[in-house]
Design an enzyme around this catalytic site. Sequence first.
Site, mmCIF file in Angstrom:
data_model
loop_
_atom_site.group_PDB
_atom_site.id
_atom_site.type_symbol
_atom_site.label_atom_id
_atom_site.label_comp_id
_atom_site.label_asym_id
_atom_site.label_seq_id
_atom_site.Cartn_x
_atom_site.Cartn_y
_atom_site.Cartn_z
ATOM 1 C CG HIS A 131 18.829 -22.225 -4.095
ATOM 2 N ND1 HIS A 131 19.829 -23.152 -3.917
ATOM 3 C CD2 HIS A 131 19.449 -21.077 -4.473
ATOM 4 C CE1 HIS A 131 21.002 -22.586 -4.160
ATOM 5 N NE2 HIS A 131 20.798 -21.331 -4.498
ATOM 6 C CD GLU A 151 -1.163 -2.256 -3.880
ATOM 7 O OE1 GLU A 151 -1.796 -2.127 -2.829
ATOM 8 O OE2 GLU A 151 -0.101 -1.647 -4.101
ATOM 9 C CG ASN A 178 -10.644 5.760 11.101
ATOM 10 O OD1 ASN A 178 -10.583 4.561 10.856
ATOM 11 N ND2 ASN A 178 -9.621 6.580 10.897
ATOM 12 N N GLY A 179 -11.463 3.494 13.547
ATOM 13 C CA GLY A 179 -10.556 2.887 14.527
ATOM 14 C C GLY A 179 -11.141 1.585 15.029
ATOM 15 C CB CYS A 215 -13.520 4.197 8.645
ATOM 16 S SG CYS A 215 -13.798 2.460 8.976
ATOM 17 C CE LYS A 267 -2.666 6.294 -0.433
ATOM 18 N NZ LYS A 267 -1.758 5.650 -1.403
ATOM 19 N NE ARG A 273 -9.276 7.907 6.368
ATOM 20 C CZ ARG A 273 -8.072 8.049 6.874
ATOM 21 N NH1 ARG A 273 -7.173 8.720 6.195
ATOM 22 N NH2 ARG A 273 -7.753 7.563 8.044
ATOM 23 C CD GLU A 278 6.062 -0.838 -4.514
ATOM 24 O OE1 GLU A 278 5.895 -1.559 -3.509
ATOM 25 O OE2 GLU A 278 5.261 0.043 -4.847
ATOM 26 C CE LYS A 324 1.793 -0.214 -6.022
ATOM 27 N NZ LYS A 324 2.569 0.060 -4.887
ATOM 28 C CD1 TRP A 368 -11.153 -1.653 3.842
ATOM 29 C CD2 TRP A 368 -10.681 -2.306 5.934
ATOM 30 N NE1 TRP A 368 -10.333 -2.756 3.769
ATOM 31 C CE2 TRP A 368 -10.019 -3.180 5.043
ATOM 32 C CE3 TRP A 368 -10.535 -2.528 7.303
ATOM 33 C CZ2 TRP A 368 -9.228 -4.233 5.468
ATOM 34 C CZ3 TRP A 368 -9.750 -3.580 7.735
ATOM 35 C CH2 TRP A 368 -9.096 -4.426 6.808
HETATM 36 O O1 M6R Z 1 0.858 4.779 4.638
HETATM 37 P P1 M6R Z 1 1.966 3.752 4.689
HETATM 38 O O2 M6R Z 1 3.088 4.079 3.755
HETATM 39 O O3 M6R Z 1 2.434 3.470 6.079
HETATM 40 O O4 M6R Z 1 1.286 2.428 4.149
HETATM 41 C C1 M6R Z 1 1.978 1.216 4.144
HETATM 42 C C2 M6R Z 1 1.275 0.189 3.301
HETATM 43 O O5 M6R Z 1 -0.007 -0.056 3.796
HETATM 44 C C3 M6R Z 1 1.155 0.634 1.842
HETATM 45 O O6 M6R Z 1 2.399 0.911 1.284
HETATM 46 C C4 M6R Z 1 0.442 -0.453 1.013
HETATM 47 O O7 M6R Z 1 1.258 -1.578 0.904
HETATM 48 C C5 M6R Z 1 0.054 0.098 -0.350
HETATM 49 N N1 M6R Z 1 -1.264 -0.323 -0.680
HETATM 50 C C6 M6R Z 1 0.942 -0.344 -1.442
HETATM 51 O O8 M6R Z 1 0.563 0.181 -2.670
#
Ligand code: M6R
Length: 608
Positions: free
Chosen positions: A504, A488, A101-102, A2, A603, A27, A481, A485, A75
């Site tokens: 396999h 998500e 936040n938390g 948050c 984020k 966030r 990766e 991308k 969030w």
């Molecule tokens: O802030 P961080 O790099 O620790 O975050 C890790 C993951 O949450 C972050 O890379 C997440 O997978 C992204 N949404 C990927 O685009």
Amino acid sequence: MCGVIGYTGNMEAAPILLEGLKKLEYRGYDSAGIAVLDKNVISISKVSGRIAHLCEKTDDGKLLHGCIGIGHTRWATHGAPTDTNAHPHMSNDGRFAVVHNGIIENYLMLRDELKAKGYHFESQTDTEVIVHLIDMYDTGDFRKAVMKAASRLQGSYALGVICADDPDKLIAVREYSPLLIGVGIGENYFASDVTAIVPYTRNVIYLDDGQLAEITKENIVVYDCTGKKVPKEINHISWDVQDAEKGGYAHFMLKEIMEQPGAVKAAMTPRMKDGEICWEESGLDSFDVHSVSRIVITACGSAYYAGSAGRYVFEQLCRIPVQVELASELRYSNPIIDGQTLLIVLSQSGETADTIAAMRECMKRGAKSLAIVNVVGSTIAKIADHTVYTWAGPEIAVATTKGYTTQLTVLYLLALWMGRKLGTLDEESYHMLYESIRALPKVIQDALDMNPMIKKLAGKYHDAKALFFIGRNTDYATALEGALKMKEISYLHSEAYAAGELKHGTIALIDDHQPVIALCCNSLLQEKTISNIVEVKARGAEVLAVTCKGNQNILSVADDVLYIPKVEPIFSTVAEIIPLQLLAYYVAEENGCDIDKPKNLAKSVTVE
Ligand code: M6R
């Protein structure tokens, strides 16, 4: 997960809080609210949905008056994203309002205790216990009431509190959640992240865990958890307001993709001097690399995939065994760690809860920790033995791009530096690889120049039922990766497989017109991957290959080919991810997705 913000000064607080919340919206974005204090009365406005909705409801803040206030973008963790569960939360008598936040882990026990004392709960949130606790401990001293309440909380929190009886004061408290104070002239702020306050001030104080700040418009006093005043240093933020704006791009993600040549250059420039690699700012120069018998890399999400690519580079250049572990798994795995283990922690935000927990666990067992982090002053940066910043600048889009490529850049430099020190690399190879790294910003720029072609290809693939990403070795790390991308931001089902593993089992899923994205940039394994492409082609797949210039063989097997410049095989990930980032972006755009704020995500993942 948050975002919190607070303001006190001579201006109307509500418009400032709303502008700040827009910057923090990445966030968390399922509900939002503000509370403003005027003439000993707190007024609250909160809504489910986006900040834009809150702006509408408050006529851009004009409906709430007062020069001191707090705000929150959520969030949801405890309780659905409804108006009632949105923050701020208020005490039953309306004298206190809190944003948080938390996660409060012991909230159920506290809730029962407070209910038994007659407190009435409006929401399903864990946060609401905080405001009632403050009320319960209030004996006329606002700071002491908050301090006492905080001492009862278990879990993580960045708190902002206002009190109708003490109308000139904001209180901010931090425990395992990011929080900083913005130092202005005749006005002061607190926020989860500097992007929210950088239009007003670049001078910030980072709170440490267990610290509480008492903030008026003229003064800031920080206390530790025993109530003792602590002197704090004021840090100056060097980046500009425009860095946190879209700058003419449709989305932050596209802007951040395009910024990568500059970001990667910024990550390498301070470390590369006259053929030498130096780490002055992190104190690594004096680090005894010979004391390391094993490297453990830990992270989450994309940062974990950067670590997966880094593993190949370290093993190749340093001949040290490397283990890459998801932080959420490592923390509970009773890990085998000793004083000769170098723990490399990757995190863009520096606040990822699982990464922090895994790091603490390994450090407790004797590992030396080296953090690669983007956000200055973040928790991971603070607790690591050594911190190397990626200097990517603020990354706002939820999907990381420049955060990831700058992590790779730092990993490449570290591996090269370490290999030379260990003697596993001769001088000639060192200098050749050094020059390859120096060339990466240009290589990335050339890859970005394929933008129009990739946009066209997105039209071809956007309505696929699923996408498969395949590759070997470093290409496999990129496949992981690339698939993340795609899923998500476009919500298109995407899976990554080591190319040699398809036969396999997974190859059973390949049939007519199934799109397969084949990563084929690691020249040492190109022929092997081409064999795997032939296998999927034989089952009807439609293949889009990403490879390096000069690979002519691929033309006879793939349906579409994207060529990136020739690059040293172990450093190819940083360039071959570029077309995959753009492809994900344009597929998401074709499908009308909310690219910067994908559903269900946030984020910075500050909860377990
Ligand atoms: O802030 P961080 O790099 O620790 O975050 C890790 C993951 O949450 C972050 O890379 C997440 O997978 C992204 N949404 C990927 O685009």
